[in-house]
Design a protein around this motif. Structure first.
Motif, PDB file in Angstrom:
ATOM      1  N   PRO A  72      -6.429  18.530  -4.493  1.00 29.78           N
ATOM      2  CA  PRO A  72      -5.177  19.083  -5.016  1.00 29.78           C
ATOM      3  C   PRO A  72      -4.224  18.066  -5.628  1.00 29.78           C
ATOM      4  N   THR A  73      -4.443  16.771  -5.354  1.00 32.76           N
ATOM      5  CA  THR A  73      -3.539  15.759  -5.913  1.00 32.76           C
ATOM      6  C   THR A  73      -3.990  15.273  -7.284  1.00 32.76           C
ATOM      7  N   VAL A  74      -5.087  15.833  -7.808  1.00 27.62           N
ATOM      8  CA  VAL A  74      -5.614  15.404  -9.100  1.00 27.62           C
ATOM      9  C   VAL A  74      -5.742  16.618 -10.020  1.00 27.62           C
ATOM     10  N   SER A  75      -5.228  16.455 -11.221  1.00 24.66           N
ATOM     11  CA  SER A  75      -5.329  17.551 -12.203  1.00 24.66           C
ATOM     12  C   SER A  75      -6.668  17.484 -12.922  1.00 24.66           C
ATOM     13  N   SER A  76      -6.946  18.496 -13.687  1.00 22.82           N
ATOM     14  CA  SER A  76      -8.170  18.516 -14.483  1.00 22.82           C
ATOM     15  C   SER A  76      -7.807  18.769 -15.947  1.00 22.82           C
ATOM     16  N   PRO A  77      -7.959  17.788 -16.813  1.00 21.60           N
ATOM     17  CA  PRO A  77      -8.463  16.437 -16.533  1.00 21.60           C
ATOM     18  C   PRO A  77      -7.385  15.563 -15.875  1.00 21.60           C
ATOM     19  N   PRO A  78      -7.776  14.447 -15.245  1.00 21.82           N
ATOM     20  CA  PRO A  78      -6.784  13.553 -14.625  1.00 21.82           C
ATOM     21  C   PRO A  78      -5.838  12.976 -15.669  1.00 21.82           C
ATOM     22  N   ASP A  98      -3.810   5.424 -13.362  1.00 15.20           N
ATOM     23  CA  ASP A  98      -3.146   4.129 -13.147  1.00 15.20           C
ATOM     24  C   ASP A  98      -2.798   3.924 -11.673  1.00 15.20           C
ATOM     25  N   LEU A  99      -2.253   4.969 -11.047  1.00 15.41           N
ATOM     26  CA  LEU A  99      -1.850   4.852  -9.640  1.00 15.41           C
ATOM     27  C   LEU A  99      -3.062   4.609  -8.748  1.00 15.41           C
ATOM     28  N   THR A 100      -4.106   5.405  -8.940  1.00 10.11           N
ATOM     29  CA  THR A 100      -5.297   5.252  -8.106  1.00 10.11           C
ATOM     30  C   THR A 100      -5.969   3.910  -8.355  1.00 10.11           C
ATOM     31  N   ALA A 101      -6.009   3.460  -9.599  1.00 10.53           N
ATOM     32  CA  ALA A 101      -6.615   2.164  -9.919  1.00 10.53           C
ATOM     33  C   ALA A 101      -5.874   1.032  -9.201  1.00 10.53           C
ATOM     34  N   ALA A 102      -4.550   1.070  -9.248  1.00 14.86           N
ATOM     35  CA  ALA A 102      -3.758   0.019  -8.602  1.00 14.86           C
ATOM     36  C   ALA A 102      -3.952   0.039  -7.088  1.00 14.86           C
ATOM     37  N   MET A 110       0.863  -1.182   0.000  1.00 16.88           N
ATOM     38  CA  MET A 110       0.000   0.000   0.000  1.00 16.88           C
ATOM     39  C   MET A 110       0.897   1.229   0.000  1.00 16.88           C
ATOM     40  N   HIS A 111       0.798   2.049  -1.039  1.00 19.62           N
ATOM     41  CA  HIS A 111       1.653   3.226  -1.148  1.00 19.62           C
ATOM     42  C   HIS A 111       1.046   4.458  -0.499  1.00 19.62           C
ATOM     43  N   GLY A 112      -0.175   4.316  -0.017  1.00 16.95           N
ATOM     44  CA  GLY A 112      -0.754   5.401   0.749  1.00 16.95           C
ATOM     45  C   GLY A 112      -1.307   6.547  -0.071  1.00 16.95           C
ATOM     46  N   LEU A 147     -11.837  10.048 -10.442  1.00 15.31           N
ATOM     47  CA  LEU A 147     -10.835  11.104 -10.474  1.00 15.31           C
ATOM     48  C   LEU A 147     -11.379  12.381 -11.113  1.00 15.31           C
ATOM     49  N   VAL A 148     -12.277  12.238 -12.080  1.00 12.51           N
ATOM     50  CA  VAL A 148     -12.926  13.427 -12.647  1.00 12.51           C
ATOM     51  C   VAL A 148     -13.729  14.132 -11.561  1.00 12.51           C
TER      52      VAL A 148
END
Length: 433
Positions: free
Chosen positions: A110-116, A122-126, A56-58, A101-102
């Motif tokens: 703040p950790t997600v850009s628009s658009p993702p 990939d990171l969030t899915a994993a 788990m990368h947190g 993520l959208v």
């Protein structure tokens, strides 16, 4: 829909309710399951076990860090979108993670850009897929731990060990192994402490194994010494204070001729003949802000303290038992052959350390009576300086001298220690008034 869009294997997507439920309702439903539902829990564990090591990368911790200084509910709203769009294991897909993520970007995470970006998806899915595996496995282990493992002990132990090896739901898996006890749980833990695959979790696994084996250690510690070879001098063996309290002499112990004579006899018996190759470590080890892992000798000391709780029980036989037990537990630095040269050095080192810790408590007791000038006789000053120079109970010896710095002998000894550049800097610093 392409197969790559699914983030969980078919076995997890096909789990029966309530195991497939990723919402808050799962916990309540599982609490009502009969303890006899071991088959389903084992099925969940088999389905959720990854083929390779996971970690788990947190990503959710990074999310929380980003909101540390904000006073709103945006983070809870962001988390809620995961199960809102993926309420069951069959719904966990890369496409739906991208939708989440959208939503996060719209919420201003703040950790997600628009658009993702593809990397963010990939990171969030994993991480989401791994967290689902971990959550389901933890619930399954908890269910089995409530007694549902009866009749399935061997398989439950094997699955728990497998999860430890892949680094997933480790604490829950180890708790189940503890509940299984002997032989299945203990045997699995004994294998894990020698398994390189366990990696960073090995010390944690060993700490739980120590708890499991503690009753046996303590039972041995209650056995009297009969025909065993003592390793400490007679004056030291007479100390009535146990290792459980660090051999501490009670601060209220009165200053009598008998007690002072005993203190002197102990210090003379443990007196080092010269600088020790390995300075006696402080019995109260503490890492620097949690950055340093605990040294392995702390685990060895725990075993010894239980096998020989009093100085009179520090014998060659029990030291050999301790060495074998520590080797069985996979504690680093413990020789496997008690009869070899490494075993001899091991015993010599630990006898020196135990004697040093006992001497340190004597110095602590002597330092308690600051107002009694008659107590700090020349022999106490001379012995304190010698101990400090040899690296045995140096902190306690210097502390005693500092507490009696108004006497000429103690002040002179502190000056000599502080001025000696052959001594460790910390010892010299402590001696500087």
């Amino acid at each position: 829909m392409s197969r790559d869009e699914y983030l969980l294997p078919a076995a997890m997507r096909e789990l029966p309710a309530p195991w497939n439920d990723l919402t808050h309702r799962r916990s309540a439903a599982l609490a009502e399951l009969s303890p006899e539902g071991a088959a389903q829990a084992l099925e969940v564990l088999r389905a959720s076990l990854p083929r390779h090591r996971h970690s788990m990368h947190g990503w959710d911790e990074e999310l929380r860090d980003a909101y540390d200084d904000r006073d709103d509910h945006t983070l809870d709203e962001a988390d809620a979108w995961l199960t809102r769009l993926m309420p069951t294991t069959a719904d966990v897909t890369r496409e739906r993670v991208a939708e989440v993520l959208v939503k996060w970007s719209e919420l201003g995470v703040p950790t997600v850009s628009s658009p993702p970006t593809r990397q963010q998806i990939d990171l969030t899915a994993a991480e989401w897929a791994t967290s689902v595996r971990q959550a389901l496995a933890s619930d399954a282990f908890a269910h089995l731990g409530r007694g549902a493992f009866t009749g399935h002990e061997a398989e439950a132990a094997g699955l728990a060990a497998a999860y430890v090896r892949v680094g997933l739901a480790v604490e829950s898996a180890v708790r189940l192994l503890m509940a299984l006890g002997r032989p299945h749980g203990e045997d699995a833990l004994l294998e894990l402490v020698h398994d390189d695959e366990v990696g960073d979790f090995r010390q944690y696994v060993r700490s739980r194994l120590l708890v499991l084996r503690r009753p046996g250690h303590e039972a041995r510690g209650r056995q009297p010494v009969r025909g065993e070879e003592p390793l400490l001098p007679a004056a030291v063996r007479e100390i009535p204070y146990g290792w459980a309290t660090g051999f501490q002499w009670p601060p209220t112990l009165p200053v009598t001729e008998e007690n002072v004579a005993h203190a002197r006899a102990v210090l003379l018996a443990c007196e080092p003949t010269g600088p020790v190759p390995e300075p006696v470590p402080s019995p109260a080890w503490s890492g620097r802000g949690g950055e340093e892992p605990p040294p392995a000798w702390l685990e060895t000391r725990q075993v010894m303290r239980e096998l020989m709780p009093y100085a009179s029980q520090v014998t060659r036989e029990r030291m050999t038992e301790a060495m074998r037990e520590c080797a069985l537990l996979g504690i680093p630095g413990v020789p496997r052959d008690p009869a070899g040269e490494e075993g001899t050095r091991f015993v010599r080192r630990w006898v020196t350390w135990i004697g040093g810790w006992i001497a340190g408590e004597v110095f602590n007791w002597l330092g308690t009576y600051v107002g009694d000038g008659a107590l700090l006789t020349p022999w106490a000053t001379e012995l304190a300086e010698r101990y400090a120079r040899c690296g045995v109970a140096a902190d306690q010896a210097v502390s005693m001298l500092r507490q009696h710095h108004t006497t000429a002998g103690a002040l002179a000894a502190l000056g000599r220690i502080a001025a000696d550049d052959t001594l460790p800097p910390l010892v010299r610093k402590e001696a500087t008034l």
